[in-house]
Design a protein around this motif. Structure first.
Motif, PDB file in Angstrom:
ATOM      1  N   LEU A 176      54.704  31.413  47.288  1.00 48.53           N
ATOM      2  CA  LEU A 176      53.455  31.519  48.041  1.00 48.53           C
ATOM      3  C   LEU A 176      52.761  32.803  47.615  1.00 48.53           C
ATOM      4  N   ILE A 177      51.501  32.693  47.201  1.00 45.81           N
ATOM      5  CA  ILE A 177      50.694  33.860  46.857  1.00 45.81           C
ATOM      6  C   ILE A 177      49.593  33.944  47.897  1.00 45.81           C
ATOM      7  N   ALA A 178      49.590  35.044  48.655  1.00 50.16           N
ATOM      8  CA  ALA A 178      48.653  35.135  49.781  1.00 50.16           C
ATOM      9  C   ALA A 178      48.428  36.587  50.160  1.00 50.16           C
ATOM     10  N   HIS A 179      47.386  36.807  50.928  1.00 43.36           N
ATOM     11  CA  HIS A 179      47.147  38.134  51.511  1.00 43.36           C
ATOM     12  C   HIS A 179      48.297  38.440  52.464  1.00 43.36           C
ATOM     13  N   PRO A 180      48.794  39.689  52.505  1.00 46.08           N
ATOM     14  CA  PRO A 180      49.917  40.004  53.399  1.00 46.08           C
ATOM     15  C   PRO A 180      49.595  39.833  54.879  1.00 46.08           C
ATOM     16  N   CYS A 181      48.305  39.858  55.236  1.00 45.99           N
ATOM     17  CA  CYS A 181      47.912  39.561  56.616  1.00 45.99           C
ATOM     18  C   CYS A 181      47.569  38.083  56.700  1.00 45.99           C
ATOM     19  N   PRO A 182      48.298  37.311  57.509  1.00 46.67           N
ATOM     20  CA  PRO A 182      48.060  35.863  57.547  1.00 46.67           C
ATOM     21  C   PRO A 182      46.671  35.475  58.041  1.00 46.67           C
ATOM     22  N   ALA A 183      45.988  36.382  58.716  1.00 43.60           N
ATOM     23  CA  ALA A 183      44.647  36.074  59.220  1.00 43.60           C
ATOM     24  C   ALA A 183      43.555  36.399  58.212  1.00 43.60           C
ATOM     25  N   ALA A 184      43.920  37.036  57.106  1.00 46.94           N
ATOM     26  CA  ALA A 184      42.921  37.442  56.115  1.00 46.94           C
ATOM     27  C   ALA A 184      42.686  36.346  55.082  1.00 46.94           C
ATOM     28  N   CYS A 206      38.658  29.825  44.639  1.00 46.36           N
ATOM     29  CA  CYS A 206      39.175  29.545  45.983  1.00 46.36           C
ATOM     30  C   CYS A 206      38.977  30.715  46.934  1.00 46.36           C
ATOM     31  N   ARG A 207      38.592  30.375  48.149  1.00 48.22           N
ATOM     32  CA  ARG A 207      38.739  31.248  49.316  1.00 48.22           C
ATOM     33  C   ARG A 207      39.590  30.439  50.290  1.00 48.22           C
ATOM     34  N   SER A 208      40.716  30.974  50.674  1.00 49.99           N
ATOM     35  CA  SER A 208      41.665  30.180  51.461  1.00 49.99           C
ATOM     36  C   SER A 208      42.668  31.110  52.115  1.00 49.99           C
ATOM     37  N   SER A 209      43.767  30.508  52.619  1.00 49.55           N
ATOM     38  CA  SER A 209      44.849  31.328  53.160  1.00 49.55           C
ATOM     39  C   SER A 209      46.011  31.421  52.173  1.00 49.55           C
ATOM     40  N   GLY A 210      45.763  31.098  50.896  1.00 48.15           N
ATOM     41  CA  GLY A 210      46.782  31.319  49.883  1.00 48.15           C
ATOM     42  C   GLY A 210      47.021  30.110  49.004  1.00 48.15           C
ATOM     43  N   LEU A 211      47.923  30.278  48.065  1.00 47.43           N
ATOM     44  CA  LEU A 211      48.290  29.245  47.105  1.00 47.43           C
ATOM     45  C   LEU A 211      49.798  29.070  47.124  1.00 47.43           C
ATOM     46  N   ARG A 212      50.250  27.835  47.335  1.00 47.08           N
ATOM     47  CA  ARG A 212      51.688  27.543  47.331  1.00 47.08           C
ATOM     48  C   ARG A 212      52.027  26.644  46.144  1.00 47.08           C
ATOM     49  N   LEU A 213      53.151  26.960  45.493  1.00 44.39           N
ATOM     50  CA  LEU A 213      53.698  26.124  44.438  1.00 44.39           C
ATOM     51  C   LEU A 213      55.143  25.841  44.740  1.00 44.39           C
ATOM     52  N   CYS A 214      55.629  24.659  44.374  1.00 50.27           N
ATOM     53  CA  CYS A 214      57.024  24.342  44.659  1.00 50.27           C
ATOM     54  C   CYS A 214      57.658  23.579  43.502  1.00 50.27           C
ATOM     55  N   TRP A 269      43.550  37.163  40.684  1.00 52.12           N
ATOM     56  CA  TRP A 269      43.542  37.574  42.091  1.00 52.12           C
ATOM     57  C   TRP A 269      42.353  38.478  42.371  1.00 52.12           C
ATOM     58  N   TYR A 270      41.546  38.124  43.392  1.00 56.14           N
ATOM     59  CA  TYR A 270      40.307  38.840  43.672  1.00 56.14           C
ATOM     60  C   TYR A 270      40.278  39.499  45.053  1.00 56.14           C
ATOM     61  N   SER A 271      41.378  39.525  45.780  1.00 53.85           N
ATOM     62  CA  SER A 271      41.450  40.255  47.046  1.00 53.85           C
ATOM     63  C   SER A 271      42.017  41.648  46.797  1.00 53.85           C
ATOM     64  N   ASP A 272      41.726  42.575  47.721  1.00 54.48           N
ATOM     65  CA  ASP A 272      42.237  43.940  47.561  1.00 54.48           C
ATOM     66  C   ASP A 272      43.763  43.968  47.542  1.00 54.48           C
ATOM     67  N   HIS A 273      44.362  43.121  48.379  1.00 53.59           N
ATOM     68  CA  HIS A 273      45.819  43.109  48.485  1.00 53.59           C
ATOM     69  C   HIS A 273      46.323  41.670  48.410  1.00 53.59           C
ATOM     70  N   GLY A 274      47.566  41.539  48.046  1.00 50.32           N
ATOM     71  CA  GLY A 274      48.205  40.228  48.007  1.00 50.32           C
ATOM     72  C   GLY A 274      49.697  40.382  47.853  1.00 50.32           C
ATOM     73  N   THR A 275      50.407  39.310  48.108  1.00 55.70           N
ATOM     74  CA  THR A 275      51.864  39.322  47.981  1.00 55.70           C
ATOM     75  C   THR A 275      52.321  38.002  47.370  1.00 55.70           C
ATOM     76  N   ILE A 276      53.263  38.104  46.459  1.00 62.12           N
ATOM     77  CA  ILE A 276      53.941  36.923  45.919  1.00 62.12           C
ATOM     78  C   ILE A 276      55.252  36.782  46.683  1.00 62.12           C
ATOM     79  N   TYR A 277      55.373  35.722  47.462  1.00 67.49           N
ATOM     80  CA  TYR A 277      56.584  35.456  48.233  1.00 67.49           C
ATOM     81  C   TYR A 277      57.396  34.383  47.513  1.00 67.49           C
ATOM     82  N   MET A 278      58.655  34.655  47.258  1.00 67.58           N
ATOM     83  CA  MET A 278      59.526  33.685  46.596  1.00 67.58           C
ATOM     84  C   MET A 278      60.576  33.171  47.569  1.00 67.58           C
TER      85      MET A 278
END
Length: 317
Positions: A176-184, A206-214, A269-278
């Protein structure tokens, strides 16, 4: 290969340390407390049973809590995890393709319990999708492995490069690649390219709440819950989904699809912050504005003993 040296990787014996503080239970609902205490007891009993069975076999083994695992697993012929899918996922981040793993579901969900308590709380236990054994059949499963009647399956994992540098961890279930704040809002673009250099002419913004790959193994987890599709377990394809896209317009049909092993996905990635969650919160990496991320199935496979392999063995006898 003869299996003689094993590592027994254990979910913590007391997985709910919050049950008591200063000798006083923090759980006030007696039914919930009884349920959680039962889970602890069942898990401890499962560990004891597995250890007793291993003591009867002509193998050398040692136990270790998953919380104490900090280095790559080497110098063993097989890893046995006792817990659920989370314990096997944890182990996978310390394994390459040279050491196979068997999962033992120590605390399977009891359908009658879920039904009985459904009006009070969710009494589900462990799904164990990746676990081929339970306490009831562990010895038989272990014998099938030790006597060479079954071989592990090669399960695909996800490789991620951050600014062209390969990340050390590989995801067995999902990324999951997303902003570390779930509301952002997460702002990014992506495109699919072939390994031969051909790149899809379509860039998806994309403007969204993140990108998931599986992977195929992870297609029954969060991806399925979000509306994805189940993939054959041994598929090398990767499935992706943009989470909660904002006004996708004509790009809506491009927000959920899959790509082949000879393809990869490039993300900007075009947001100031983000996190790659594995694999949930097992491993995480920070990203920032301007970073590029490449995702593919080029990671070493994980050799997993799956329940379908044992079903095929049973059918031959």
């Amino acid at each position: 290969m003869a299996i003689r040296k094993l590592l027994l990787l254990l979910k913590p014996i007391d997985p709910y340390p919050f049950l008591q503080s200063g000798g006083v239970s923090l759980i006030k609902n007696p039914q919930v407390l009884k349920y959680l205490e039962s889970r602890c007891k069942v898990h401890r009993n499962a560990i004891n049973v597995c250890q007793e069975i291993l003591n009867k076999k002509a193998v050398e083994w040692k136990p270790i809590s998953r919380n104490d695992l900090s280095n790559p697993i080497r110098d063993v012929d097989m890893v046995i995890t006792v817990g659920g899918d989370g314990t096997l996922l944890h182990a996978s981040h310390f394994l390459d393709d040279s050491v196979p793993v068997l999962g033992v579901n120590s605390d399977p969900t009891q359908a009658h319990e879920v039904e009985e308590l459904s009006d009070q709380f969710d009494a589900s236990r462990s799904t164990g999708h990746l676990c081929a054994a339970t306490v009831e059949n562990f010895e038989q499963v272990l014998d099938d492995i030790l006597y060479g009647r079954v071989v592990p399956s090669k399960v695909s994992r996800i490789s991620v490069k951050l600014n062209t540098e390969p990340l050390l961890s590989h995801a067995l279930n999902d990324v999951l690649i997303a902003h570390p704040c779930p509301a952002a809002v997460s702002r990014f673009s992506f495109k699919i390219k072939n390994k031969d250099g051909y790149t899809s002419p379509k860039t998806v913004n994309c403007r969204s709440s993140g990108l998931r790959l599986c992977t195929a193994a992870g297609s029954t987890a969060a991806m399925l819950s979000a509306g994805g599709f189940v993939m054959p377990m041994l598929s090398r394809d990767l499935q992706f989904m943009v989470r909660e896209p904002i006004s996708p317009g004509s790009a809506a049909t491009l927000m959920h699809s899959s790509f082949k092993p000879d393809q990869s996905m490039d993300v900007n990635w075009y947001s100031d912050h983000g996190t790659i969650y594995m694999d949930g919160c097992q491993v995480r990496y920070n990203v920032q504005l301007g970073d590029t991320i490449e995702i593919s199935s080029d990671a070493p496979v994980l050799n997993v003993f799956l329940s379908q392999g044992f079903s095929q063995v049973r059918s031959r006898y």
